[in-house]
Design an enzyme around this catalytic site. Structure first.
Site, PDB file in Angstrom:
ATOM      1  N   VAL A  71       0.865  -1.177   0.000  1.00 34.38           N
ATOM      2  CA  VAL A  71       0.000   0.000   0.000  1.00 34.38           C
ATOM      3  C   VAL A  71       0.901   1.226   0.000  1.00 34.38           C
ATOM      4  O   VAL A  71       1.913   1.270   0.725  1.00 34.38           O
ATOM      5  CB  VAL A  71      -0.927   0.020   1.237  1.00 34.38           C
ATOM      6  CG1 VAL A  71      -1.769   1.291   1.259  1.00 34.38           C
ATOM      7  CG2 VAL A  71      -1.816  -1.213   1.270  1.00 34.38           C
ATOM      8  N   TYR A  74       0.827 -10.383   9.210  1.00 30.49           N
ATOM      9  CA  TYR A  74      -0.053 -11.383   8.620  1.00 30.49           C
ATOM     10  C   TYR A  74      -0.758 -12.269   9.639  1.00 30.49           C
ATOM     11  O   TYR A  74      -1.747 -12.920   9.294  1.00 30.49           O
ATOM     12  CB  TYR A  74       0.714 -12.190   7.585  1.00 30.49           C
ATOM     13  CG  TYR A  74       1.065 -11.315   6.410  1.00 30.49           C
ATOM     14  CD1 TYR A  74       0.112 -11.000   5.454  1.00 30.49           C
ATOM     15  CD2 TYR A  74       2.325 -10.740   6.300  1.00 30.49           C
ATOM     16  CE1 TYR A  74       0.409 -10.153   4.402  1.00 30.49           C
ATOM     17  CE2 TYR A  74       2.631  -9.897   5.243  1.00 30.49           C
ATOM     18  CZ  TYR A  74       1.675  -9.601   4.301  1.00 30.49           C
ATOM     19  OH  TYR A  74       1.965  -8.752   3.262  1.00 30.49           O
ATOM     20  N   PHE A 133       8.437 -16.176  -4.486  1.00 28.78           N
ATOM     21  CA  PHE A 133       7.303 -15.644  -5.248  1.00 28.78           C
ATOM     22  C   PHE A 133       6.839 -14.330  -4.621  1.00 28.78           C
ATOM     23  O   PHE A 133       7.260 -13.979  -3.539  1.00 28.78           O
ATOM     24  CB  PHE A 133       6.147 -16.652  -5.326  1.00 28.78           C
ATOM     25  CG  PHE A 133       5.650 -17.154  -4.001  1.00 28.78           C
ATOM     26  CD1 PHE A 133       4.687 -16.449  -3.297  1.00 28.78           C
ATOM     27  CD2 PHE A 133       6.127 -18.329  -3.452  1.00 28.78           C
ATOM     28  CE1 PHE A 133       4.211 -16.908  -2.075  1.00 28.78           C
ATOM     29  CE2 PHE A 133       5.656 -18.812  -2.240  1.00 28.78           C
ATOM     30  CZ  PHE A 133       4.703 -18.088  -1.556  1.00 28.78           C
TER      31      PHE A 133
END
Length: 395
Positions: free
Chosen positions: A81, A120, A395
């Site tokens: 963000v 998270y 990734f």
């Protein structure tokens, strides 16, 4: 007003630029093509403030190795963000949309690498694997207590290596949970790119050495360093053969392996333990159970038993409640009104799901409540895996 919507492929370059802003990385010419391939494969969710891409999340559909099975999963990446739009609920809105899309697509789990782990846990992710970083002093011969498998090694062209080493990697996934199934593009661009300026600046193109039952991918540099990026062996003797080769490459003095499983055998193989040093032991893969019963019945179990789990999940209401879990050869997981044996959050259930974290440890920490004495130890026994879970795909 901020709008949460799909990011079109035309905005992939803007996603690379936003990631550079968020992670303080200078975006150079050519980075859009080199770095954008993963997000082109992904479901892309953006937060748009007028014409400005203010936030983003990408979820790559992949297959994750779990004990005894491969599950469809979302490999979550490119999360960020803009600093001008923080603390406005943007990340929460994007994560909720991404989780809902993944569940609707039939992907019961999501995984990610966390730049900041504290973020998270709020979204139901648990730290499911750890990894170690190894360094070998190869200025002198590496003597091993394990007798190496003497079948011949050969170097193969990286351009055609996937067809040679892919089957070996797939067999390793079946034996050790936590890794991803790789297709041809993933091998070519994710594992064997010609240059890797982000993680291995100054190093050569990849070299691939292959044994009939194992392989290693490595790069070298002019500072006499061998950097191992992928090593798989089907037996300890094959592992010994590969490490012996890597430690004996001419004009090198050290071997670095920045990401290895926590139960890697090399530190125990070395005749001189001081020659192999564990430089780091850190958290690695974070996992989210998007469909608790679906994920629990999809993995294999080491023992047959029955538990009532009270799961707390304020992000995915469908997971919330009490579940009767039957492990063993025919696992089942159904809602129940029975009294719970254990109460735990979805994040803590995710942390133990691959077998890398023990339920009894979380009871001792105080984040899992054991209502039935011995239930945590019994669940640990059912969750047990022969090899520690491990992820070696970026990734």
């Amino acid at each position: 007003m901020i709008e949460i919507r799909e990011i079109p492929e035309a905005d992939v370059g803007r996603m690379v630029d936003l990631a550079g802003m968020v992670f303080h990385v200078r975006v150079e010419e050519g980075d859009h093509e080199r770095d954008g391939w993963r997000v082109r494969r992904a479901g892309r969710i953006g937060a748009y403030d007028g014409g400005t891409l203010a936030g983003q999340v990408a979820a790559i559909p992949m297959r994750l190795a779990v004990p005894g099975a491969f599950l469809d999963c979302s490999a979550v990446t490119y999360v960020g963000v803009l600093p001008t739009h923080r603390r406005r609920g943007v990340l929460t809105s994007m994560m909720e949309r991404m989780h809902a899309d993944a569940a609707a697509a039939g992907r019961p789990v999501a995984v990610l690498w966390a730049s900041q782990g504290a973020i998270y846990g709020r979204y139901g992710y648990g730290l499911a694997t750890r990894a170690i970083s190894l360094e070998v002093d190869s200025s002198r011969p590496l003597r091993l207590r394990t007798v190496p498998d003497e079948r011949p090694l050969r170097l193969v062209d990286p351009a055609s290596a996937a067809e040679v080493v892919g089957p070996i990697h797939n067999r390793a996934l079946a034996a050790r949970p936590g890794g991803l199934v790789r297709d041809d593009e993933w091998w070519k661009r994710g594992i064997l790119p010609p240059a890797d300026p982000e993680t291995a600046p100054g190093f050569t193109e990849p070299r691939v050495v292959v044994h009939p039952a194992g392989y290693a991918v490595y790069r070298t540099n002019e500072e006499e360093t061998v950097r191992v990026t992928d090593l798989v062996a089907e037996t300890p003797a094959v592992e010994a053969a590969l490490w012996r080769y890597l430690a004996s490459i001419d004009l090198t003095r050290r071997v670095q392996a920045p990401n290895r499983p926590v139960d890697d055998l090399l530190p125990h193989m070395a005749a001189d333990p001081d020659q192999v040093v564990v430089k780091k032991d850190a958290g690695a893969l974070w996992l989210r159970l998007l469909d608790v019963p679906g994920a629990l019945v999809s993995r294999s179990w080491a023992t047959g038993d029955t538990f009532v789990l009270e799961v707390r999940d304020d992000r995915v209401p469908a997971n919330e409640g009490r579940w009767r879990l039957a492990t063993g050869t025919a696992p089942a997981c159904d809602r129940t009104a029975g009294e719970p044996d254990l109460t735990l959050s979805a994040a803590d259930l995710a942390a133990v799901y691959l077998g890398g974290m023990r339920v009894t440890t979380l009871v001792r920490v105080g984040v899992v409540t054991e209502h039935t004495p011995g239930a945590a130890a019994r669940l640990d026994a059912a969750l047990a895996v022969p090899l520690a879970p491990y992820m070696n795909d970026d990734f």
